[in-house]
Design a protein around this motif. Structure first.
Motif, PDB file in Angstrom:
ATOM      1  N   PRO A 278       0.819  -1.212   0.000  1.00 51.14           N
ATOM      2  CA  PRO A 278       0.000   0.000   0.000  1.00 51.14           C
ATOM      3  C   PRO A 278       0.856   1.266   0.000  1.00 51.14           C
ATOM      4  CG  PRO A 278      -0.845  -1.594   1.579  1.00 51.14           C
ATOM      5  CD  PRO A 278       0.463  -2.128   1.092  1.00 51.14           C
ATOM      6  N   GLY A 279       0.540   2.162  -0.929  1.00 49.50           N
ATOM      7  CA  GLY A 279       1.237   3.428  -1.011  1.00 49.50           C
ATOM      8  C   GLY A 279       2.599   3.363  -1.674  1.00 49.50           C
ATOM      9  N   LYS A 280       3.107   2.169  -1.920  1.00 51.76           N
ATOM     10  CA  LYS A 280       4.451   2.007  -2.499  1.00 51.76           C
ATOM     11  C   LYS A 280       4.417   1.573  -3.967  1.00 51.76           C
ATOM     12  CE  LYS A 280       6.705   2.804   1.390  1.00 51.76           C
ATOM     13  NZ  LYS A 280       7.621   3.943   1.595  1.00 51.76           N
ATOM     14  N   GLY A 281       3.410   0.774  -4.324  1.00 49.55           N
ATOM     15  CA  GLY A 281       3.338   0.313  -5.701  1.00 49.55           C
ATOM     16  C   GLY A 281       3.062  -1.169  -5.804  1.00 49.55           C
ATOM     17  N   CYS A 282       3.198  -1.666  -7.008  1.00 47.92           N
ATOM     18  CA  CYS A 282       2.803  -3.045  -7.303  1.00 47.92           C
ATOM     19  C   CYS A 282       3.733  -3.632  -8.353  1.00 47.92           C
ATOM     20  CB  CYS A 282       1.356  -3.038  -7.809  1.00 47.92           C
ATOM     21  SG  CYS A 282       0.617  -4.664  -7.963  1.00 47.92           S
ATOM     22  N   ILE A 283       3.952  -4.938  -8.239  1.00 46.10           N
ATOM     23  CA  ILE A 283       4.756  -5.669  -9.231  1.00 46.10           C
ATOM     24  C   ILE A 283       3.932  -6.846  -9.736  1.00 46.10           C
ATOM     25  CG2 ILE A 283       6.860  -6.975  -9.692  1.00 46.10           C
ATOM     26  CD1 ILE A 283       8.174  -5.544  -7.352  1.00 46.10           C
ATOM     27  N   PHE A 284       3.776  -6.944 -11.062  1.00 54.59           N
ATOM     28  CA  PHE A 284       3.219  -8.134 -11.701  1.00 54.59           C
ATOM     29  C   PHE A 284       4.398  -8.893 -12.298  1.00 54.59           C
ATOM     30  CE2 PHE A 284      -0.427  -5.407 -11.429  1.00 54.59           C
ATOM     31  CZ  PHE A 284      -1.500  -6.275 -11.255  1.00 54.59           C
ATOM     32  N   ARG A 285       4.562 -10.141 -11.865  1.00 61.48           N
ATOM     33  CA  ARG A 285       5.717 -10.941 -12.291  1.00 61.48           C
ATOM     34  C   ARG A 285       5.222 -12.137 -13.114  1.00 61.48           C
ATOM     35  NH1 ARG A 285       7.660 -11.437  -7.703  1.00 61.48           N
ATOM     36  NH2 ARG A 285       9.141  -9.704  -7.799  1.00 61.48           N
ATOM     37  N   ILE A 286       5.677 -12.199 -14.359  1.00 63.17           N
ATOM     38  CA  ILE A 286       5.281 -13.263 -15.280  1.00 63.17           C
ATOM     39  C   ILE A 286       6.480 -14.181 -15.519  1.00 63.17           C
ATOM     40  CG2 ILE A 286       4.432 -13.787 -17.599  1.00 63.17           C
ATOM     41  CD1 ILE A 286       3.225 -10.976 -17.654  1.00 63.17           C
ATOM     42  N   ARG A 287       6.248 -15.483 -15.391  1.00 63.08           N
ATOM     43  CA  ARG A 287       7.288 -16.475 -15.679  1.00 63.08           C
ATOM     44  C   ARG A 287       6.859 -17.284 -16.897  1.00 63.08           C
ATOM     45  NH1 ARG A 287      10.753 -17.047 -11.254  1.00 63.08           N
ATOM     46  NH2 ARG A 287      10.021 -15.940  -9.387  1.00 63.08           N
ATOM     47  N   LEU A 288       7.754 -17.383 -17.874  1.00 60.80           N
ATOM     48  CA  LEU A 288       7.455 -18.071 -19.126  1.00 60.80           C
ATOM     49  C   LEU A 288       8.570 -19.056 -19.465  1.00 60.80           C
ATOM     50  CD1 LEU A 288       6.401 -14.979 -21.284  1.00 60.80           C
ATOM     51  CD2 LEU A 288       4.853 -16.677 -20.309  1.00 60.80           C
ATOM     52  N   PRO A 289       8.241 -20.148 -20.154  1.00 61.95           N
ATOM     53  CA  PRO A 289       9.297 -21.044 -20.644  1.00 61.95           C
ATOM     54  C   PRO A 289      10.073 -20.367 -21.765  1.00 61.95           C
ATOM     55  CG  PRO A 289       7.174 -21.702 -21.527  1.00 61.95           C
ATOM     56  CD  PRO A 289       6.891 -20.606 -20.526  1.00 61.95           C
ATOM     57  N   LEU A 290      11.280 -20.841 -22.001  1.00 57.29           N
ATOM     58  CA  LEU A 290      12.111 -20.239 -23.045  1.00 57.29           C
ATOM     59  C   LEU A 290      11.551 -20.485 -24.435  1.00 57.29           C
ATOM     60  CD1 LEU A 290      15.696 -21.058 -21.745  1.00 57.29           C
ATOM     61  CD2 LEU A 290      14.597 -18.832 -21.803  1.00 57.29           C
ATOM     62  N   THR A 291      10.884 -21.617 -24.618  1.00 63.32           N
ATOM     63  CA  THR A 291      10.369 -21.967 -25.934  1.00 63.32           C
ATOM     64  C   THR A 291       9.099 -22.775 -25.775  1.00 63.32           C
ATOM     65  OG1 THR A 291      10.839 -23.088 -28.031  1.00 63.32           O
ATOM     66  CG2 THR A 291      11.777 -24.062 -26.050  1.00 63.32           C
ATOM     67  N   LEU A 292       8.293 -22.816 -26.826  1.00 64.46           N
ATOM     68  CA  LEU A 292       7.031 -23.543 -26.793  1.00 64.46           C
ATOM     69  C   LEU A 292       7.084 -24.845 -27.579  1.00 64.46           C
ATOM     70  CD1 LEU A 292       4.574 -20.563 -27.415  1.00 64.46           C
ATOM     71  CD2 LEU A 292       5.207 -21.595 -25.236  1.00 64.46           C
ATOM     72  N   ALA A 293       8.179 -25.123 -28.237  1.00 66.13           N
ATOM     73  CA  ALA A 293       8.212 -26.240 -29.182  1.00 66.13           C
ATOM     74  C   ALA A 293       8.747 -27.530 -28.569  1.00 66.13           C
ATOM     75  CB  ALA A 293       9.047 -25.858 -30.397  1.00 66.13           C
TER      76      ALA A 293
END
Length: 666
Positions: A498-513
């Protein structure tokens, strides 16, 4: 003359180049908005628009040429110091870029046709003309130029039409005379229809500069010689000649007589994305075939055969790694698009926002960069609209009037991590909880931790906005973000203060194949767990009631046999595979551990898309189909099933040998 295939290749090359040029031009404009006197950005912007105009002229795309030409005229005034690039002109030019993008996307890729002028284009042309009439400039009459154009024999074979250059010159002024030179024509029986034997002497009356005339032919660098002579010129136009040799590839020729810069051939080769996809698919089939050959060799017991198959397997793995690297691109190009997004949304909301980019050189699969762009846009718009306060609110809270928004990328444990961080007000946990209770998503007396309450914003239709606007409030967007990330086999988590901010953190694989997987058995079925999510394996206790104690921390478990209704376990001695997602861990109870393998991911058909906990399938060396587990989905299922009001009072088995109760050692 060009055949159909050559013409199609030339058109496709133009469309790709046009998108690149417009992207570069927009980036330059955004730089100039912050530094209006940046001469390098001004020149780069002018070159991009001028090249686009020239390329479009070859395909007679008149509406596109007209808008680019008027835009180029304004840029010449800026470049020559006749007018300044203020906010109004910058906004107008950005609108022109948007319209040029629309026009390029509307070009028929087979016939190179473009719809005639639209009302929107007419408005922009009129606005650009208004800036011209208001800008001070000296009156200057046309000059008469003599162009001695000599064409290389290979010009036609490389996709260029000499008449296209002459037609384009006619748009720059009045062609007073054209003499076609045929001295190099051989006898009829010796003529090659794919070779060019012509030359032209052209007399042109125009107000265009020497640089503009030379740029008309820039696409055909290396396949012509051009001598320019100004016969009657205004006082500031030098009547000097310039020569462009046909045997060299040159940069844009300056108006002076300084030596030209010679560029060596590029070591880069452009490859169509679909060709890379075909290569990856073939490599995937090779991986499957190699796994089958290895299994057969092991069954025969022939040591020489096993050794040779292992050697082939190593080579296939190297081919796989290099093939996947071909599709890896830096995410910086995707990040750079957000300068425009932040600018436009900030102006709409009357907020002051500074965008910071970090880790633009982080590489990931091009398919991922294409598909993650829209979720990132949703999150960025959400951060500006909901997260960052207005200047008045920030000043009242003791913050700078200007808000900060950052996009960053990096690697962590074999995953790509993307972060969207703002220094705004943070999530309103109480408001989210209130809305969730009102919608029946949460019991009034439930005791969810703040981190779980924050994740409710990803539920379909959920919104805390008081009013519906063109940016937010309809309850769409955030659920789309999570769905898109799930489809990419990724995860998202939130940190808010609160009052400081927010972080959205997304983790993804290096490749889809193709991924490295860990094969397990549950019942008669086989499942693959992405190897980069596996933390450790251990033997399961005989009886499991509730979470286990793993080195002092509770470890919730999912029995795959029970979860997928596969019947009774096939063995009494079972195992636990501990998988992690961010800072969370869960134990997957399986019957057998079958080892690591390279996994070629096959998408599920539409009939099986509803299966929860499954993200795809693969074919094993034996020909058997194995399902790939969707770990993120399993985590959510476990979280939804957990009743926070129920806390087991029975002793929890301790994997370190101790007895615990409710997670505490006794």
């Amino acid at each position: 003359m060009l055949d159909a295939e050559q013409w199609q290749q030339l058109l496709q090359g133009f469309l790709e180049e046009a998108n690149d040029l417009l992207r570069e031009a927009e980036d330059c404009l955004l730089v100039l908005e912050r530094s209006p006197t940046d001469s390098e950005a001004i020149n780069a912007l002018f070159r991009s628009v001028h090249t686009l105009k020239g390329s479009a002229g070859i395909f007679s795309l008149e509406p596109l040429v007209a808008l680019a030409h008027h835009l180029e005229n304004r840029l010449m005034q800026v470049r020559d110091g006749e007018c300044g690039l203020d906010d109004a002109l910058t906004s107008l030019m950005l609108q022109c870029m948007d319209e040029l993008n629309v026009m390029v996307r509307s070009i028929d890729p087979h016939t190179a046709t473009l719809a005639p002028h639209t009302p929107r284009q007419a408005e922009l042309l009129a606005a650009l003309e208004a800036f011209t009439s208001s800008a001070p400039h000296a009156a200057q009459g046309p000059a008469v130029w003599q162009l001695a154009l000599r064409l290389d024999a290979e010009l036609l074979r490389n996709g260029f039409d000499p008449c296209a250059f002459i037609r384009y010159l006619a748009r720059l002024g009045d062609i007073l005379a054209v003499e076609t030179l045929t001295d190099a024509l051989p006898a009829l029986e010796q003529m090659d229809p794919e070779q060019c034997y012509l030359g032209f002497d052209i007399t042109l009356s125009t107000e265009a500069s020497r640089e503009t005339l030379e740029e008309v032919f820039s696409l055909a660098d290396g396949f012509y010689q051009l001598t320019l002579t100004c016969q009657t010129a205004p006082d500031d136009a030098p009547a000097t000649a310039s020569l462009r040799p046909a045997t060299q590839t040159l940069a844009a020729t300056p108006a002076s007589d300084e030596p030209r810069v010679v560029h060596t051939a590029s070591s880069l080769v452009k490859v169509a994305a679909h060709k890379l996809d075909e290569l990856i698919n073939l490599v995937g089939e090779l991986v499957i075939s190699t796994a089958g050959a290895h299994m057969q060799a092991m069954q025969t017991g022939d040591s020489e055969c096993i050794e040779r198959v292992q050697a082939v397997h190593q080579h296939v793995e190297q081919i796989r790694e290099r093939a996947l690297k071909l599709r890896m691109v830096e995410i910086g190009e995707t990040f750079n698009r957000f300068h425009r997004v932040v600018r436009d949304v900030s102006l709409t909301l009357n907020k002051q926002i500074q965008l910071h980019l970090h880790g633009g050189d982080t590489e990931l699969d091009k398919t991922l960069t294409d598909r993650i762009a829209d979720p990132l846009i949703h999150l960025v718009r959400n951060a500006i609209d909901h997260g960052i306060e207005s200047a008045e609110e920030r000043l009242a809270a003791g913050k700078p009037a200007q808000g900060n928004l950052s996009l960053s990328a990096g690697h962590d444990s074999g995953m790509i991590v993307l972060e969207i961080q703002d220094d705004g007000r943070g999530l309103n946990t109480a408001r989210i909880r209130e809305k969730a209770i009102a919608r029946g998503m949460l019991d009034a007396d439930s005791l969810l931790p703040d981190s779980d309450i924050h994740m409710l914003i990803f539920e379909a239709g959920f919104s805390t906005a008081e009013q519906v606007s063109n940016l937010s409030g309809r309850g769409v967007g955030m659920d789309v973000v999570r769905s898109a990330i799930d489809e990419l086999r990724g995860t998202i988590e939130i940190e808010s203060e609160p009052g400081k901010g927010c972080i959205f953190r997304i983790r993804l694989p290096l490749t889809l194949a193709i991924i490295d997987g860990f094969l397990v058995g549950a019942g008669a079925d086989r499942f693959v767990i992405p190897l980069d999510m596996v933390t450790e394996c251990m033997e399961a206790p005989a009886t499991i009631n509730g979470p286990l104690n793993l080195r002092g921390k509770p470890l919730p478990c999912i029995d795959l046999t029970t979860h997928f209704a596969l019947g009774v376990p096939t063995t009494s001695r079972r195992n636990i595979v501990v998988v992690s997602q961010g800072r969370q861990q869960v134990g997957l109870i399986v019957d057998r551990l079958l080892g690591e393998l390279q996994t070629v991911i096959k998408p599920l058909g539409q009939l099986f898309r509803h299966l929860n906990g499954i993200s795809g399938s693969t074919i094993l060396g034996s020909g058997q189909v194995a399902l790939i587990l969707d770990i993120a989905s399993l985590f959510r299922d476990l979280q939804q099933r957990n009743d926070t009001k129920h806390r087991p009072s029975a002793a929890i088995p301790n994997l370190s040998g101790e007895q615990t109760c409710n997670g505490s050692a006794i």
